[in-house]
Design a protein around this motif. Sequence first.
Motif, PDB file in Angstrom:
ATOM      1  N   HIS A  72      -9.440  -0.086  -3.388  1.00 56.05           N
ATOM      2  CA  HIS A  72     -10.896   0.067  -3.574  1.00 56.05           C
ATOM      3  C   HIS A  72     -11.618  -1.277  -3.622  1.00 56.05           C
ATOM      4  O   HIS A  72     -12.793  -1.342  -3.978  1.00 56.05           O
ATOM      5  N   GLN A 104       0.822  -1.210   0.000  1.00 56.51           N
ATOM      6  CA  GLN A 104       0.000   0.000   0.000  1.00 56.51           C
ATOM      7  C   GLN A 104       0.861   1.268   0.000  1.00 56.51           C
ATOM      8  O   GLN A 104       0.747   2.114   0.889  1.00 56.51           O
ATOM      9  N   ASN A 159       3.146   8.469  -8.163  1.00 54.94           N
ATOM     10  CA  ASN A 159       1.941   7.759  -8.653  1.00 54.94           C
ATOM     11  C   ASN A 159       1.619   6.553  -7.784  1.00 54.94           C
ATOM     12  O   ASN A 159       2.514   5.904  -7.238  1.00 54.94           O
ATOM     13  N   TYR A 160       0.320   6.257  -7.744  1.00 57.68           N
ATOM     14  CA  TYR A 160      -0.124   4.961  -7.215  1.00 57.68           C
ATOM     15  C   TYR A 160      -0.377   4.065  -8.425  1.00 57.68           C
ATOM     16  O   TYR A 160      -1.042   4.487  -9.375  1.00 57.68           O
ATOM     17  N   SER A 215      -8.300  -6.967  -9.368  1.00 59.89           N
ATOM     18  CA  SER A 215      -7.152  -6.369 -10.052  1.00 59.89           C
ATOM     19  C   SER A 215      -6.914  -7.081 -11.395  1.00 59.89           C
ATOM     20  O   SER A 215      -7.606  -8.045 -11.719  1.00 59.89           O
ATOM     21  N   SER A 225      -2.003   1.136 -10.828  1.00 61.80           N
ATOM     22  CA  SER A 225      -3.416   0.762 -10.998  1.00 61.80           C
ATOM     23  C   SER A 225      -3.767  -0.416 -10.088  1.00 61.80           C
ATOM     24  O   SER A 225      -4.879  -0.491  -9.560  1.00 61.80           O
ATOM     25  N   LYS A 245       3.101   4.315  -2.604  1.00 61.74           N
ATOM     26  CA  LYS A 245       3.309   4.927  -3.921  1.00 61.74           C
ATOM     27  C   LYS A 245       4.493   4.241  -4.600  1.00 61.74           C
ATOM     28  O   LYS A 245       5.364   3.680  -3.915  1.00 61.74           O
ATOM     29  N   HIS A 258      -2.451  -1.036  -7.127  1.00 63.20           N
ATOM     30  CA  HIS A 258      -2.615  -0.456  -5.795  1.00 63.20           C
ATOM     31  C   HIS A 258      -4.025   0.099  -5.649  1.00 63.20           C
ATOM     32  O   HIS A 258      -4.722  -0.164  -4.667  1.00 63.20           O
ATOM     33  N   GLN A 259      -4.486   0.850  -6.677  1.00 60.90           N
ATOM     34  CA  GLN A 259      -5.811   1.476  -6.625  1.00 60.90           C
ATOM     35  C   GLN A 259      -6.906   0.416  -6.578  1.00 60.90           C
ATOM     36  O   GLN A 259      -7.873   0.548  -5.826  1.00 60.90           O
ATOM     37  N   ASP A 260      -6.754  -0.632  -7.408  1.00 68.82           N
ATOM     38  CA  ASP A 260      -7.773  -1.692  -7.427  1.00 68.82           C
ATOM     39  C   ASP A 260      -7.870  -2.369  -6.056  1.00 68.82           C
ATOM     40  O   ASP A 260      -8.960  -2.621  -5.552  1.00 68.82           O
TER      41      ASP A 260
END
Length: 294
Positions: free
Chosen positions: A252, A190, A242-243, A256, A245, A192, A247-249
């Motif tokens: 949230h 978790q 940047n995070y 993934s 994609s 960047k 990480h974002q999936d």
Amino acid sequence: MNIVILGPGAIGSLWACHLSRAGHSVSLWSRQHNNSIYLQQDHNPAVQFTCNSKEKLASADVLLVTVKAPIVEPTLEQIAPSLAQETILVLMHNGMGTAEAINTLLPNNPLVIGTTTHGAFRPKPNQVLHTGNGYTEFGGFNEGGKRCDFLQTVFEHALPKVTWHSNILSALWHKLAINCAINPLTAINQVKNGHLSSPNYQKTITSLTAEISQVLNAEGIDTSSESLLSKVNQVIEATSENYSSMHQDIVHQRPSEIDFITGYLLQRAKAHNISVPTNEQLFQHIKQIEQNHD
Ligand SMILES: NC(=O)c1ccc[n+]([C@@H]2O[C@H](COP(=O)([O-])OP(=O)(O)OC[C@H]3O[C@@H](n4cnc5c(N)ncnc54)[C@H](OP(=O)(O)O)[C@@H]3O)[C@@H](O)[C@H]2O)c1
């Protein structure tokens, strides 16, 4: 050209707006919208798009598929009976492994595959923000697709910079290699991208890149563990804020694209009888996290 965008999420909406402003007849195919929608990109005037028109689908010159990798095959299976054999299919997503299935599903259609580094964010269904300028790479997957190099001009005119590759698989493998080294680690920890430059991660990243470079070599791609490691560290530095994609999936609790990133690497490693234990461990870790999602 008549262009239909399948999956007008963040990236699909960005291309829809740019292709429309470039003068093409663009419509959308979406699970969410009915009949038509106004889409606004950044501060440009909102544009009205027809949605889910079977006539538009049947007469499409290009179907630009911008759903995420795991959804490509199921969504194309649903609309395959409505597609003409002449429609050029363009797959644009992170990861690899979908094109083989689509070429089997729709063997007569020209198939083009590609990837983009543009950043896009869709704060609400009728708004899209271009959050980062990037570039797009395309190339033909089958014989019909290889004859579609004119698409470079079409897409370049709408949203530069666009490169056409005679060997797109090599370009996609290089991108996949970097995604395999960065995305799972940022998702599991978790953090960047830039956080991976800390010495704590270097041993793992060195093992990952050594394994990945062996698979690339077996696939006929010229690279070495040293050059891949150096490239991965350059990307970590260049995208430090940047995070990823993945990480974002994971944050949230969305599925993934791991099956089409590290999962694809594992498949090809198995086919070549190459052992990739560090990548396997990260793959299992992401799968475990996904299983614990609500
Ligand atoms: N966003 C970026 O900055 C960026 C940058 C580079 C690469 N990419 C890659 O581009 C691809 C697309 O990413 P994105 O950010 O545009 O994703 P996104 O915003 O989540 O859009 C995905 C689209 O797929 C649709 N979809 C999802 N599940 C579906 C289902 N079960 N059936 C039918 N349609 C479904 C969504 O429909 P709804 O509209 O109904 O939600 C949406 O239109 C990914 O591979 C991503 O890694 C993204």
